[in-house]
Design a protein around this motif. Sequence first.
Motif, mmCIF file in Angstrom:
data_model
loop_
_atom_site.group_PDB
_atom_site.id
_atom_site.type_symbol
_atom_site.label_atom_id
_atom_site.label_comp_id
_atom_site.label_asym_id
_atom_site.label_seq_id
_atom_site.Cartn_x
_atom_site.Cartn_y
_atom_site.Cartn_z
ATOM 1 N N LEU A 50 0.843 -1.197 0.000
ATOM 2 C CA LEU A 50 0.000 0.000 0.000
ATOM 3 C C LEU A 50 0.880 1.250 0.000
ATOM 4 O O LEU A 50 1.828 1.349 0.779
ATOM 5 C CB LEU A 50 -0.902 0.013 1.232
ATOM 6 N N GLY A 51 0.534 2.171 -0.901
ATOM 7 C CA GLY A 51 1.283 3.422 -0.977
ATOM 8 C C GLY A 51 2.262 3.461 -2.125
ATOM 9 O O GLY A 51 3.115 4.351 -2.193
ATOM 10 N N VAL A 52 2.126 2.518 -3.064
ATOM 11 C CA VAL A 52 3.009 2.469 -4.234
ATOM 12 C C VAL A 52 2.148 2.273 -5.480
ATOM 13 O O VAL A 52 1.249 1.424 -5.508
ATOM 14 C CB VAL A 52 4.037 1.324 -4.116
ATOM 15 N N GLU A 53 2.441 3.053 -6.513
ATOM 16 C CA GLU A 53 1.726 2.923 -7.790
ATOM 17 C C GLU A 53 2.687 2.360 -8.839
ATOM 18 O O GLU A 53 3.806 2.849 -8.999
ATOM 19 C CB GLU A 53 1.199 4.282 -8.250
ATOM 20 N N GLU A 54 2.247 1.351 -9.549
ATOM 21 C CA GLU A 54 3.107 0.725 -10.556
ATOM 22 C C GLU A 54 3.361 1.687 -11.713
ATOM 23 O O GLU A 54 2.443 2.342 -12.218
ATOM 24 C CB GLU A 54 2.469 -0.565 -11.091
ATOM 25 N N GLY A 55 4.617 1.764 -12.142
ATOM 26 C CA GLY A 55 4.982 2.590 -13.281
ATOM 27 C C GLY A 55 5.576 1.747 -14.387
ATOM 28 O O GLY A 55 5.954 0.592 -14.177
ATOM 29 N N GLU A 58 9.786 2.833 -13.531
ATOM 30 C CA GLU A 58 9.938 2.786 -12.077
ATOM 31 C C GLU A 58 8.602 3.034 -11.414
ATOM 32 O O GLU A 58 7.777 3.820 -11.912
ATOM 33 C CB GLU A 58 10.948 3.823 -11.586
ATOM 34 N N ASN A 59 8.360 2.362 -10.296
ATOM 35 C CA ASN A 59 7.137 2.581 -9.534
ATOM 36 C C ASN A 59 7.195 3.922 -8.805
ATOM 37 O O ASN A 59 8.275 4.418 -8.473
ATOM 38 C CB ASN A 59 6.933 1.449 -8.518
ATOM 39 N N LYS A 60 6.020 4.508 -8.569
ATOM 40 C CA LYS A 60 5.942 5.778 -7.851
ATOM 41 C C LYS A 60 5.698 5.504 -6.368
ATOM 42 O O LYS A 60 4.732 4.840 -6.003
ATOM 43 C CB LYS A 60 4.806 6.629 -8.411
ATOM 44 N N ILE A 61 6.592 6.004 -5.525
ATOM 45 C CA ILE A 61 6.455 5.840 -4.083
ATOM 46 C C ILE A 61 5.603 6.995 -3.568
ATOM 47 O O ILE A 61 6.097 8.106 -3.348
ATOM 48 C CB ILE A 61 7.821 5.816 -3.371
ATOM 49 N N LEU A 62 4.298 6.753 -3.391
ATOM 50 C CA LEU A 62 3.366 7.807 -2.979
ATOM 51 C C LEU A 62 3.246 7.900 -1.472
ATOM 52 O O LEU A 62 2.975 8.971 -0.927
ATOM 53 C CB LEU A 62 1.991 7.545 -3.596
ATOM 54 N N GLY A 63 3.415 6.777 -0.787
ATOM 55 C CA GLY A 63 3.279 6.753 0.662
ATOM 56 C C GLY A 63 1.819 6.744 1.099
ATOM 57 O O GLY A 63 0.891 6.831 0.280
ATOM 58 N N VAL A 64 1.629 6.621 2.408
ATOM 59 C CA VAL A 64 0.275 6.644 2.985
ATOM 60 C C VAL A 64 0.255 7.646 4.128
ATOM 61 O O VAL A 64 1.270 7.901 4.787
ATOM 62 C CB VAL A 64 -0.135 5.245 3.507
ATOM 63 N N ASN A 65 -0.919 8.216 4.382
ATOM 64 C CA ASN A 65 -1.093 9.135 5.506
ATOM 65 C C ASN A 65 -1.550 8.339 6.735
ATOM 66 O O ASN A 65 -2.393 7.440 6.621
ATOM 67 C CB ASN A 65 -2.132 10.203 5.170
ATOM 68 N N PRO A 104 6.011 6.796 4.387
ATOM 69 C CA PRO A 104 5.840 5.402 4.789
ATOM 70 C C PRO A 104 4.938 4.626 3.818
ATOM 71 O O PRO A 104 4.063 5.204 3.161
ATOM 72 C CB PRO A 104 5.170 5.517 6.160
ATOM 73 N N ILE A 105 5.185 3.341 3.728
ATOM 74 C CA ILE A 105 4.304 2.439 2.983
ATOM 75 C C ILE A 105 3.954 1.273 3.910
ATOM 76 O O ILE A 105 4.561 1.100 4.972
ATOM 77 C CB ILE A 105 4.959 1.909 1.695
ATOM 78 N N ILE A 106 2.972 0.497 3.498
ATOM 79 C CA ILE A 106 2.544 -0.669 4.284
ATOM 80 C C ILE A 106 2.674 -1.916 3.420
ATOM 81 O O ILE A 106 2.203 -1.937 2.276
ATOM 82 C CB ILE A 106 1.083 -0.506 4.772
#
Length: 454
Positions: A50-55, A58-65, A104-106
């Motif tokens: 959770l918090g990563v979008e496939e590219g 390269e994947n985009k590290i978006l993170g989570v709130n 952060p990601i999960i």
Amino acid sequence: MFNLEFIVNNIKTIKEKYNYELKKASNAAPKSFWETYSSFSNTKGGYIVLGVEEGKIENKILGVNNPEKIVSDLWNQLSNKNKVSTNSLTYDDIIIVEIEKDIPIIIVNVKEEPWNKKPVYINNDIRRTYIRTGDGDRLMKDDELTIIARNSHPNVDSLILDNFSIEDLDFVSITSFKEKVTVRYPNNGYENLNPEEFLQEIGIMRKNRSNDKINATRGALLFFGKYNSIREVYPSFHMDYFNRRGNNERWIYRVAADEPASVQMNIYNFYNIVSEKLNSLSYNEFKLDKDNIRKGNNQFSEAIREAFVNTLAHADYDLGSPSIKIEVFDGWMRFINPGTMLISIDEFVQGGYSKPRNEIIMKLFRLLGASERQGFGGPQIFKFAKSNDYRIPEIYTNLEFTELKLWHIDLVESYPELTNEERKVFECIVKASGPIAKREIQETLNLSEYKVRK
């Protein structure tokens, strides 16, 4: 603990596939999280990030709130039977990781559930059962749900068949089997029993409490039944053996359950006929060693027998397709049965644990002495290959069928299409104790760089 380090180190390049799923999740896990949770639980497990979008590159590290709240919400929903039918996650399976500063990601490690807990479905609706195919989740079809239900409660061959009696079984098959078992167990008094008493004694015909009659179990019908009686219960029942050795376009010998034969083509008779063919093959395949002993012959026979018995005893005979199929080729064999394995491939290879789909059929093979030790057939098959330096057996299994390929030639020989030079290069790589440089191969074989690279 799962391999967290690998996932973190490769988070920008990991792509969605059968065991990885990347999802955007700003303030909460998306609804699709539960579809993937169901599909991973019902298939081979996997990781939800959770918090990563496939590219594309390269994947985009978006993170989570507020990751702690998201994790807390996940645990609350995992404990809610109205949300998901089963939860086997431990606290070590949900990890919060800071990939970049303040981002952060999960990572959630979803394990495959054992068969007795499948299917795993969501929203308190068994029709919302998902399975993983490739890199996506899809709803299970009705026939797949039926298969899952059978796999969850195996040993249906022990069920009594109303209105099927000793008349539906083949007297010749039972007599032959009884004679063999009596020799193995001379103190059990089997010789004093008539066929029906004998089958009751070994537990495969029982009193039916609903009609007070002695009826056959499904396993008894499959193993000893008259072919037409078997087809009444199992309309798609079929077994095939093909000898496809040599350069023949079709086959040089075949045993088929639906062809005219001098015996009733039940499991017992098919096993006896095909075993004779396979034993003959194992005797002729091996050359005499210096002591005039056929090297590897006993191991080969045992490996074949274990593979053959597993094919017949673990088949899902309720499935219409594919059917039982044993095929012999030059240097290798293929064993196919309908239905998935009820243990993992690793458990099969390591041994010590068995979960027969058909306990009655397995019991009958044990009485014959064809399957002495439950849970050790897999190690025996792999030991045969390793001790003779043969190509390692290959197993493939899914909901519909299981396939085992067993070679009695080495890895290089198993690719007959290779040219002589290609064989030499391949053999040099296989026999090396570790990684081998291209230049070393050139020097060893006296080949040009072009030949080696090719």
